[in-house]
Write an enzyme that holds these catalytic residues in place. Structure first.
Site, PDB file in Angstrom:
ATOM      1  N   CYS A  79       0.891  -1.246  -0.084  1.00  0.00           N
ATOM      2  CA  CYS A  79      -0.014  -0.054   0.017  1.00  0.00           C
ATOM      3  C   CYS A  79       0.987   1.206  -0.054  1.00  0.00           C
ATOM      4  CB  CYS A  79      -0.849   0.106   1.269  1.00  0.00           C
ATOM      5  SG  CYS A  79      -1.484   1.472   1.875  1.00  0.00           S
ATOM      6  N   GLU A  80       0.649   2.153  -0.859  1.00  0.00           N
ATOM      7  CA  GLU A  80       1.379   3.286  -1.085  1.00  0.00           C
ATOM      8  C   GLU A  80       1.067   4.556   0.047  1.00  0.00           C
ATOM      9  OE1 GLU A  80       0.942   4.859  -5.015  1.00  0.00           O
ATOM     10  OE2 GLU A  80      -0.491   6.105  -4.383  1.00  0.00           O
ATOM     11  N   HIS A  81       0.191   4.229   0.779  1.00  0.00           N
ATOM     12  CA  HIS A  81      -0.342   5.407   1.757  1.00  0.00           C
ATOM     13  C   HIS A  81       0.374   4.673   2.962  1.00  0.00           C
ATOM     14  CE1 HIS A  81      -4.208   5.711  -0.889  1.00  0.00           C
ATOM     15  NE2 HIS A  81      -3.178   6.463  -1.151  1.00  0.00           N
ATOM     16  N   HIS A  82       0.548   3.757   3.575  1.00  0.00           N
ATOM     17  CA  HIS A  82       0.972   2.884   4.420  1.00  0.00           C
ATOM     18  C   HIS A  82       2.357   2.298   4.448  1.00  0.00           C
ATOM     19  CE1 HIS A  82      -3.310   4.077   4.944  1.00  0.00           C
ATOM     20  NE2 HIS A  82      -2.896   4.691   5.951  1.00  0.00           N
ATOM     21  N   GLN A 120      -4.842  -0.415  -4.780  1.00  0.00           N
ATOM     22  CA  GLN A 120      -5.424  -1.440  -5.633  1.00  0.00           C
ATOM     23  C   GLN A 120      -6.069  -1.195  -6.793  1.00  0.00           C
ATOM     24  OE1 GLN A 120      -7.583  -4.000  -2.650  1.00  0.00           O
ATOM     25  NE2 GLN A 120      -9.034  -4.858  -4.451  1.00  0.00           N
ATOM     26  N   HIS A 148      -5.973  -5.787   3.141  1.00  0.00           N
ATOM     27  CA  HIS A 148      -5.206  -4.654   3.488  1.00  0.00           C
ATOM     28  C   HIS A 148      -4.522  -4.739   4.771  1.00  0.00           C
ATOM     29  CE1 HIS A 148      -5.651  -2.289  -0.351  1.00  0.00           C
ATOM     30  NE2 HIS A 148      -6.456  -3.317  -0.467  1.00  0.00           N
ATOM     31  N   CYS A 150      -2.923  -2.561   6.532  1.00  0.00           N
ATOM     32  CA  CYS A 150      -3.156  -0.964   6.777  1.00  0.00           C
ATOM     33  C   CYS A 150      -4.389  -0.858   7.852  1.00  0.00           C
ATOM     34  CB  CYS A 150      -2.832  -0.111   5.725  1.00  0.00           C
ATOM     35  SG  CYS A 150      -3.829  -0.192   4.500  1.00  0.00           S
TER      36      CYS A 150
END
Ligand code: ZN
Length: 188
Positions: A79-82, A120, A148, A150
């Site tokens: 995940c690119e956010h976390h 995703q 996920h 995260c």
């Protein structure tokens, strides 16, 4: 490109940041290992790792494939956010026109686009864009179901459940019975 020592020091700083002590025995070689592992799990940033996809002429063996060809498999991404993993299953289908591919190439393409920081929604689109360009099929579809970390690891109340994203094009979008056939395959 940072030198290995600089990379190792960055991970050491991260260990301090989360409240641990990089000098303790168990963590001594961790920064080095993390640097090595990241170069593996993020192999999708290196364009040299992009799979070369060769296609076959449809009808070259006297059989014209005009039915749905379906494949499924597993994938792991970040995940690119976390910067924690999301992972799950993909379902791919296409209806060929003039070109056919070996399905192992689909798995490789999913793998390549997974091996980087992703969301995703974009993972689905990246794979379909690429394979559509190569195959120019009558229809192409990809559905991804993923967990996920995260979402699942945070807080006291654990979130369970999968997120589903899809990209349906051509016949899969226009023709309901084709779409249903694919969706039934996913459910079973
Ligand atoms: Zn996330």
């Amino acid at each position: 490109m940072k030198k290995d020592n600089q990379k190792i020091n960055l991970v050491r700083d991260m260990l301090i940041m989360i409240g641990d002590n990089p000098e303790r025995n168990g963590l001594k070689d961790t920064p080095q290992r993390v640097v090595k592992m990241w170069s593996e799990v993020f192999r999708g940033y290196n364009k040299k790792n992009k799979p070369v996809v060769t296609t076959f002429e449809n009808n070259s063996d006297g059989i014209m494939y005009d039915q749905m060809i379906v494949d499924s498999g597993y994938f792991f991404s970040y995940c690119e956010h976390h910067m924690v993993p999301f992972f799950g299953k993909y379902y791919f289908a296409y209806i060929p026109d003039k070109k056919i591919i070996g399905l192992s190439k689909v798995a490789r393409m999913v793998d390549y686009f997974s091996a980087r920081l992703q969301i995703q929604e974009r993972l689905v689109k990246d794979v379909v864009d690429e394979l559509e360009k190569i195959l120019q099929p009558k229809g192409i579809a990809l559905v991804i179901q993923a967990r996920h970390l995260c979402k699942e690891m945070r807080g006291v109340i654990k979130y369970n459940g999968e997120m589903t994203t899809s990209d349906l094009r051509g016949a899969f979008r226009k023709n309901e019975s084709i779409r249903m056939e694919f969706m039934n395959y996913i459910r079973n």
